[in-house]
Design a protein around this motif. Structure first.
Motif, short mmCIF file in Angstrom:
data_model
loop_
_atom_site.label_atom_id
_atom_site.label_comp_id
_atom_site.label_asym_id
_atom_site.label_seq_id
_atom_site.Cartn_x
_atom_site.Cartn_y
_atom_site.Cartn_z
N THR A 19 0.86 -1.00 0.04
CA THR A 19 -0.07 -0.12 -0.13
C THR A 19 0.95 1.37 0.07
N GLN A 20 1.84 1.44 0.78
CA GLN A 20 2.71 2.23 0.79
C GLN A 20 3.34 2.78 -0.49
N ASP A 21 3.66 1.77 -1.50
CA ASP A 21 4.40 2.11 -2.70
C ASP A 21 3.22 2.97 -3.61
N ILE A 22 1.81 3.22 -3.39
CA ILE A 22 1.04 3.63 -4.40
C ILE A 22 0.53 5.15 -3.52
N THR A 23 1.20 5.49 -2.46
CA THR A 23 0.88 6.76 -1.66
C THR A 23 2.01 7.71 -2.03
N PRO A 24 1.79 9.06 -1.96
CA PRO A 24 2.59 10.06 -2.55
C PRO A 24 3.80 10.02 -1.81
N TYR A 25 4.89 10.31 -2.58
CA TYR A 25 6.18 10.63 -1.83
C TYR A 25 6.01 11.63 -0.85
N GLY A 26 6.79 11.95 0.12
CA GLY A 26 6.82 12.94 1.26
C GLY A 26 5.91 12.68 2.23
N ASN A 27 5.49 11.44 2.47
CA ASN A 27 4.52 11.09 3.42
C ASN A 27 5.40 10.23 4.62
N GLY A 28 6.57 10.22 4.41
CA GLY A 28 7.71 9.62 5.47
C GLY A 28 7.40 8.03 5.39
N LEU A 29 6.59 7.48 4.43
CA LEU A 29 6.66 6.01 4.45
C LEU A 29 7.61 5.49 3.38
N SER A 30 7.99 4.29 3.70
CA SER A 30 8.94 3.65 2.57
C SER A 30 8.20 3.28 1.27
N HIS A 31 8.84 3.51 0.03
CA HIS A 31 8.43 3.06 -1.22
C HIS A 31 9.38 2.41 -1.85
N TYR B 263 -17.26 -1.46 -0.88
CA TYR B 263 -16.06 -0.88 0.24
C TYR B 263 -15.75 0.47 0.28
N GLY B 264 -16.13 1.34 -0.66
CA GLY B 264 -16.14 2.76 -0.84
C GLY B 264 -14.72 2.93 -1.28
N THR B 265 -14.63 4.31 -1.34
CA THR B 265 -13.53 4.68 -2.29
C THR B 265 -12.28 4.57 -1.36
N MET B 266 -11.13 4.44 -2.20
CA MET B 266 -9.88 4.58 -1.43
C MET B 266 -8.96 5.92 -1.83
N LYS B 267 -9.49 6.86 -2.28
CA LYS B 267 -8.81 7.92 -2.87
C LYS B 267 -8.23 8.52 -1.96
N GLN B 268 -8.43 8.22 -0.48
CA GLN B 268 -7.67 8.66 0.56
C GLN B 268 -6.09 8.48 0.47
N LEU B 269 -5.90 7.44 -0.21
CA LEU B 269 -4.48 6.85 -0.55
C LEU B 269 -3.79 7.76 -1.36
N GLN B 270 -4.44 8.61 -2.23
CA GLN B 270 -3.84 9.39 -3.33
C GLN B 270 -3.53 10.75 -2.50
N GLY B 271 -3.56 10.74 -1.44
CA GLY B 271 -3.04 12.17 -0.72
C GLY B 271 -2.24 11.68 0.38
N TYR B 272 -2.20 12.65 1.43
CA TYR B 272 -1.54 12.73 2.50
C TYR B 272 -2.18 11.95 3.69
N GLY B 273 -3.31 11.75 3.78
CA GLY B 273 -3.97 11.44 4.95
C GLY B 273 -4.37 12.46 6.01
N ALA B 274 -4.22 11.83 7.15
CA ALA B 274 -4.54 12.62 8.19
C ALA B 274 -3.31 13.47 8.63
N LEU B 275 -2.19 13.05 8.37
CA LEU B 275 -1.13 14.01 8.58
C LEU B 275 -0.53 14.79 7.72
N PRO B 276 0.10 15.79 7.95
CA PRO B 276 0.70 16.85 6.84
C PRO B 276 1.82 15.94 6.35
#
Length: 319
Positions: free
Chosen positions: A215-227, A300-313
């Protein structure tokens, strides 16, 4: 066969003066009517030339037709790491592959073999990109941010995107050649396209290879997670389905390594992308099951939240 195009483009890229303008002239030498634009984009670590090529289809959107549009995107940090390293780096293979597909499609167009739908080719040219520490091998950096890359390279008209990227500095896909990913759309990691697996089998004459995604691989760079790398970064800037085409090796090879490009692997990846473009633009290749995706979202609803930075900046710096 695309060996001729690979050799010609490699010579243009393996140059401390490599630029988008040299690629533009090369394309227009093939087709004087080539629709190619070059834009210099400046970031915090330098600048790069963004190259965008449109090969119009006979029944594509550019001709006010209805056939689908595909983008062949060459993803990379840079084609060189000068002045620290001399020569083209392995990280540039994504750009080389995408530009090769563009050159082949232009040649086909001039000869009269035109696809039904439009094809876009996009990448960027930077012969002096920065590097950064990373395990198991150093990462190639980029003079511009991922936001800038996506803004310049992710084509809004595309109905599907193949994102081609060197993916050699890892321990999860140990194979010389290339591998494809699951289809990623709107935050969902979907099943691997059976149509793309068939194209891979036909163009390589071998069993297909698929690389794993988290899941981390498809999230934006800059969120502090590994890709894994930037191969699926286009997926958070579009609602179109995106498939990664990873150029791979048996051992972990740094993206900043020179003399580490393998013509056979690039030729296979380019042939795959070329055939995918031919089939997709005439409607005989699907990246995902549209009905099943609609049911998935309904249940199951949208997963578009993974296309952004989520709840943290966003973190202070990108990966």
């Amino acid at each position: 066969m695309v060996i001729k195009q690979i050799a010609e483009i490699y010579e243009l890229l393996d140059d401390p003066c490599a630029s988008g303008e040299s690629i533009r002239r090369y394309f227009q030498n093939i087709d004087p009517e080539a629709d190619v634009t070059v834009t210099t984009v400046t970031g915090s670590k330098g600048s790069t030339d963004e190259v965008r090529l449109l090969i119009p289809g006979t029944e594509g959107k550019s001709a006010k037709g209805s056939c689908p549009t595909i983008e062949i995107l060459g993803r990379l940090g840079g084609i060189g790491a000068r002045p620290d390293l001399l020569g083209m780096v392995s990280d540039g293979d994504g750009a080389l592959t995408a530009l090769t597909v563009g050159a082949k499609l232009l040649s086909m167009k001039v000869k009269g073999d035109r696809l039904k739908g439009d094809v876009y080719v996009a990448t960027h040219i930077c012969p002096n990109s920065p590097t950064s520490p990373h395990k198991p091998v150093p990462f190639m950096g980029s003079p511009i941010s991922m936001n800038q890359c996506n803004e310049s390279e992710v084509i809004k008209e595309a109905d599907a995107i193949l994102s081609i990227d060197t993916t050699k500095g890892n321990r999860v896909i140990n194979h010389r050649g290339f591998a494809i990913s699951n289809t990623v759309k709107e935050g969902y990691i979907l099943p691997v396209s059976s149509d793309l697996l068939s194209i891979m089998e036909i163009t390589t004459g071998m069993d297909p290879y698929v690389f794993p995604l988290s899941t981390q691989d498809i999230t934006p760079y800059g969120n502090g997670l590994s890709h894994l790398n930037s191969i699926l970064q286009p997926a958070w800037s579009t609602d179109a389905p995106v498939v990664g085409v990873a150029i791979t090796t048996q051992t972990a090879v740094p993206g900043c390594a020179t003399n580490a490009s393998h013509v056979e692997d690039i030729a296979e990846a380019a042939a795959f992308a070329l055939q995918t473009a031919i089939d997709f633009t005439k409607g005989s290749c699907q990246f995902y099951d549209k009905a099943e995706f609609a049911d998935l979202v309904k249940r199951y609803g949208t997963m578009k939240q993974l296309q952004g930075y989520g709840a943290l900046p966003p973190a202070d710096a990108e990966d």
